[in-house]
Design an enzyme around this catalytic site. Structure first.
Site, mmCIF file in Angstrom:
data_model
loop_
_atom_site.group_PDB
_atom_site.id
_atom_site.type_symbol
_atom_site.label_atom_id
_atom_site.label_comp_id
_atom_site.label_asym_id
_atom_site.label_seq_id
_atom_site.Cartn_x
_atom_site.Cartn_y
_atom_site.Cartn_z
ATOM 1 N N LYS A 113 0.868 -1.173 0.000
ATOM 2 C CA LYS A 113 0.000 0.000 0.000
ATOM 3 C C LYS A 113 0.906 1.225 0.000
ATOM 4 O O LYS A 113 2.070 1.142 0.400
ATOM 5 C CB LYS A 113 -0.860 -0.008 1.281
ATOM 6 C CG LYS A 113 -2.097 0.818 1.195
ATOM 7 C CD LYS A 113 -3.288 0.043 0.682
ATOM 8 C CE LYS A 113 -4.509 0.934 0.634
ATOM 9 N NZ LYS A 113 -5.715 0.219 0.197
ATOM 10 N N GLY A 162 -20.608 6.684 5.221
ATOM 11 C CA GLY A 162 -19.688 7.006 4.122
ATOM 12 C C GLY A 162 -20.309 6.598 2.805
ATOM 13 O O GLY A 162 -20.462 5.412 2.512
ATOM 14 N N ILE A 163 -20.708 7.591 2.037
ATOM 15 C CA ILE A 163 -21.384 7.279 0.766
ATOM 16 C C ILE A 163 -20.549 7.807 -0.400
ATOM 17 O O ILE A 163 -21.031 8.532 -1.271
ATOM 18 C CB ILE A 163 -22.823 7.841 0.750
ATOM 19 C CG1 ILE A 163 -22.839 9.253 1.358
ATOM 20 C CG2 ILE A 163 -23.770 6.914 1.494
ATOM 21 C CD1 ILE A 163 -24.034 10.061 0.989
ATOM 22 N N GLY A 164 -19.272 7.417 -0.372
ATOM 23 C CA GLY A 164 -18.367 7.778 -1.462
ATOM 24 C C GLY A 164 -18.507 6.796 -2.610
ATOM 25 O O GLY A 164 -19.591 6.289 -2.890
ATOM 26 N N HIS A 165 -17.390 6.505 -3.259
ATOM 27 C CA HIS A 165 -17.399 5.630 -4.437
ATOM 28 C C HIS A 165 -18.052 4.271 -4.144
ATOM 29 O O HIS A 165 -18.868 3.786 -4.906
ATOM 30 C CB HIS A 165 -15.963 5.375 -4.914
ATOM 31 C CG HIS A 165 -15.303 6.603 -5.481
ATOM 32 N ND1 HIS A 165 -14.317 7.282 -4.816
ATOM 33 C CD2 HIS A 165 -15.491 7.253 -6.639
ATOM 34 C CE1 HIS A 165 -13.925 8.311 -5.544
ATOM 35 N NE2 HIS A 165 -14.618 8.322 -6.659
ATOM 36 N N VAL A 166 -17.663 3.666 -3.020
ATOM 37 C CA VAL A 166 -18.194 2.336 -2.691
ATOM 38 C C VAL A 166 -19.556 2.453 -2.002
ATOM 39 O O VAL A 166 -20.507 1.753 -2.344
ATOM 40 C CB VAL A 166 -17.221 1.556 -1.778
ATOM 41 C CG1 VAL A 166 -17.779 0.179 -1.459
ATOM 42 C CG2 VAL A 166 -15.847 1.434 -2.425
ATOM 43 N N GLY A 167 -19.632 3.354 -1.022
ATOM 44 C CA GLY A 167 -20.854 3.484 -0.227
ATOM 45 C C GLY A 167 -22.081 3.759 -1.087
ATOM 46 O O GLY A 167 -23.140 3.162 -0.877
HETATM 47 P P1 NAD Z 1 -14.364 7.666 -0.898
HETATM 48 O O1 NAD Z 1 -13.295 8.620 -0.506
HETATM 49 O O2 NAD Z 1 -14.960 7.732 -2.254
HETATM 50 O O3 NAD Z 1 -15.599 7.769 0.135
HETATM 51 C C1 NAD Z 1 -15.444 7.916 1.501
HETATM 52 C C2 NAD Z 1 -16.679 8.681 1.998
HETATM 53 O O4 NAD Z 1 -16.643 8.704 3.426
HETATM 54 C C3 NAD Z 1 -16.710 10.142 1.545
HETATM 55 O O5 NAD Z 1 -17.991 10.458 1.033
HETATM 56 C C4 NAD Z 1 -16.409 10.929 2.832
HETATM 57 O O6 NAD Z 1 -17.030 12.202 2.866
HETATM 58 C C5 NAD Z 1 -16.993 9.997 3.861
HETATM 59 N N1 NAD Z 1 -16.474 10.181 5.212
HETATM 60 C C6 NAD Z 1 -15.225 10.486 5.605
HETATM 61 N N2 NAD Z 1 -15.165 10.557 6.947
HETATM 62 C C7 NAD Z 1 -16.417 10.284 7.399
HETATM 63 C C8 NAD Z 1 -17.002 10.201 8.692
HETATM 64 N N3 NAD Z 1 -16.282 10.427 9.780
HETATM 65 N N4 NAD Z 1 -18.324 9.886 8.785
HETATM 66 C C9 NAD Z 1 -19.059 9.665 7.677
HETATM 67 N N5 NAD Z 1 -18.556 9.740 6.425
HETATM 68 C C10 NAD Z 1 -17.256 10.057 6.303
HETATM 69 O O7 NAD Z 1 -13.779 6.218 -0.595
HETATM 70 P P2 NAD Z 1 -14.265 4.831 -1.204
HETATM 71 O O8 NAD Z 1 -13.440 4.531 -2.396
HETATM 72 O O9 NAD Z 1 -15.741 4.819 -1.270
HETATM 73 O O10 NAD Z 1 -13.786 3.832 -0.057
HETATM 74 C C11 NAD Z 1 -14.480 3.745 1.176
HETATM 75 C C12 NAD Z 1 -13.717 2.821 2.122
HETATM 76 O O11 NAD Z 1 -13.616 1.525 1.523
HETATM 77 C C13 NAD Z 1 -12.286 3.246 2.421
HETATM 78 O O12 NAD Z 1 -11.961 2.901 3.742
HETATM 79 C C14 NAD Z 1 -11.450 2.419 1.464
HETATM 80 O O13 NAD Z 1 -10.139 2.183 1.937
HETATM 81 C C15 NAD Z 1 -12.244 1.151 1.435
HETATM 82 N N6 NAD Z 1 -12.050 0.357 0.210
HETATM 83 C C16 NAD Z 1 -12.332 0.910 -0.996
HETATM 84 C C17 NAD Z 1 -12.145 0.163 -2.150
HETATM 85 C C18 NAD Z 1 -12.460 0.727 -3.515
HETATM 86 O O14 NAD Z 1 -12.531 -0.056 -4.479
HETATM 87 N N7 NAD Z 1 -12.703 2.022 -3.647
HETATM 88 C C19 NAD Z 1 -11.673 -1.153 -2.066
HETATM 89 C C20 NAD Z 1 -11.423 -1.710 -0.798
HETATM 90 C C21 NAD Z 1 -11.607 -0.916 0.336
#
Ligand code: NAD
Length: 365
Positions: A94, A194-199
């Site tokens: 990483k 957390g409703i980012g890319h995955v959420g």
């Molecule tokens: P992202 O940055 O797109 O989304 C994260 C979301 O969490 C954002 O909307 C952010 O505003 C929100 N957030 C941050 N702090 C917060 C809090 N205290 N309370 C509520 N919301 C909060 O990230 P992602 O790509 O969606 O990944 C989410 C998680 O999944 C991360 O921990 C990442 O390491 C893990 N993950 C992602 C992938 C992937 O394919 N993207 C793969 C494996 C693991």
């Protein structure tokens, strides 16, 4: 084994780096600095017995450089187990870049970072993580082939997040079956933090199945957007962990299952995308077990993303990617059953299987 997560204040600068508690037999840790672009990055290569270390780059405004080191050590170790348990011929690695992506991320900085990745000669492959976009990986690709998660138009497998979300959904269904006797999410109250890319994609999948989804995020704009798009409720309280629900899906950052939150949890299942959800796996894993909360190990159910990027190296097609990701359902059920049969935590059961696979390969080498 990691026994404790240290806060910046607890990390003692006079302690040797190899003595940091997050250091767990990592093969190589590379500190990268470039004055011109302001790049400060750390690449952690945990284990390469099964194959080259693969893991995303996280860009985050860490409070201290010690926090960044701690994070990269924990995350790279998690990648070793994630690849091993998913049956991929990959090691764990990483990278973290220190700084706010909105403020310091430039193409020059990403290229400089890519050149550091290149110096490892393929021992470490990078990809996107928090704070990164597919376009950033395209920039890294300009200076090194040791990058995955690049755009489909450039020969990559594209954004891994929807595949990650699908795997989390499969793991969540398996954990629901284990806890409730059937895997239907319809009518289940699910807290998605957390409703980012995955959420967001997890919200789509679960709400389409008829779950009662409640979303929480620190980004107000996202909350309104996702709530409107999928017709789901926004959590407006100030203590999400105490909320009555069936499932808690941590999809923001790690360590949300900790000393402050664990006693508040009222859910029956924890299944989410965030890496390193247990602040301290040897304390919070057993506490979840005692509370009879079914924990779907994070590194197991969020492996969809790594399957997707592995496809770039192996040349898998979409069908193979999705069926390998769907199989997270079976692996999760298997591990939950094994943990019950051996009276161990689900996390320890999953790590045990991953370690056995690595040891078997090592013995053959
Ligand atoms: P992202 O940055 O797109 O989304 C994260 C979301 O969490 C954002 O909307 C952010 O505003 C929100 N957030 C941050 N702090 C917060 C809090 N205290 N309370 C509520 N919301 C909060 O990230 P992602 O790509 O969606 O990944 C989410 C998680 O999944 C991360 O921990 C990442 O390491 C893990 N993950 C992602 C992938 C992937 O394919 N993207 C793969 C494996 C693991």
């Amino acid at each position: 084994m990691i026994t404790e997560v240290l806060t910046a204040n607890q990390l003692k600068k006079e302690a040797p780096v190899f003595g940091q508690l997050s250091f767990d037999n990592h093969e190589q840790v590379v500190f990268c600095h470039d004055k011109d672009t302001g790049l400060k990055a750390i690449i952690g290569v945990h284990n390469t017995i099964l194959g080259p270390a693969l893991g995303g780059t996280r860009m985050y405004d860490y409070k201290t450089e010690w926090d960044a080191l701690n994070d990269v050590l924990r995350l790279s170790r998690g990648m070793t187990y994630k690849a091993a348990i998913t049956g991929l011929n990959l090691g764990g690695g990483k990278a973290v870049i220190i700084g706010d992506p909105k403020k310091i991320k430039t193409p020059e900085l990403m290229r400089r970072f890519g050149k550091f990745v290149h110096t490892l000669g393929g021992k470490y492959y990078t990809a996107e993580d928090v704070g990164m976009e597919t376009s950033d990986m395209d920039t890294v690709r300009e200076v090194t082939p040791y990058v995955t998660g690049i755009s489909e138009s450039k020969g990559g497998a594209g954004n891994p997040s929807p595949v990650t979300a699908y795997g989390v959904y499969m793991g969540m269904k398996a954990a629901t079956k284990f806890a409730y006797g059937n895997d239907k999410l319809e009518g289940k109250r699910i807290l998605v933090q957390g409703i980012g890319h995955v959420g967001e994609e997890l919200v789509r999948l679960t709400s389409e199945e008829g779950a009662n989804v409640i979303i929480s995020d620190i980004n107000e704009e996202r909350l309104t957007e996702v709530s409107t798009k999928y017709g789901v409720d926004i959590y407006r309280g100030n203590d999400l962990y105490s909320e009555t629900a069936d499932i808690y899906a941590p999809c923001a950052l790690g360590a949300t299952i900790n000393n402050e939150t664990i006693d508040k949890l009222k859910v029956k299942v924890v299944a989410g995308a965030a890496n390193n959800q247990l602040a301290n796996e040897s304390i919070h894993g057993p506490l979840l077990q005692q509370k009879e909360i079914v924990y779907a190990p994070d590194f197991l159910i969020n492996a969809g993303g790594i399957i997707n990027v592995y496809a770039e190296i192996e040349g898998y097609g979409r069908e193979q990617i999705m069926s390998k990701t769907e199989n997270i359902y079976n692996t999760t059920l298997d591990i939950l059953n094994r943990a019950k049969a051996t009276n161990t935590t689900t996390n320890a059961a999953a790590i045990g299987i991953a370690e056995d696979r690595i040891a078997a390969r090592k013995n053959k080498q």
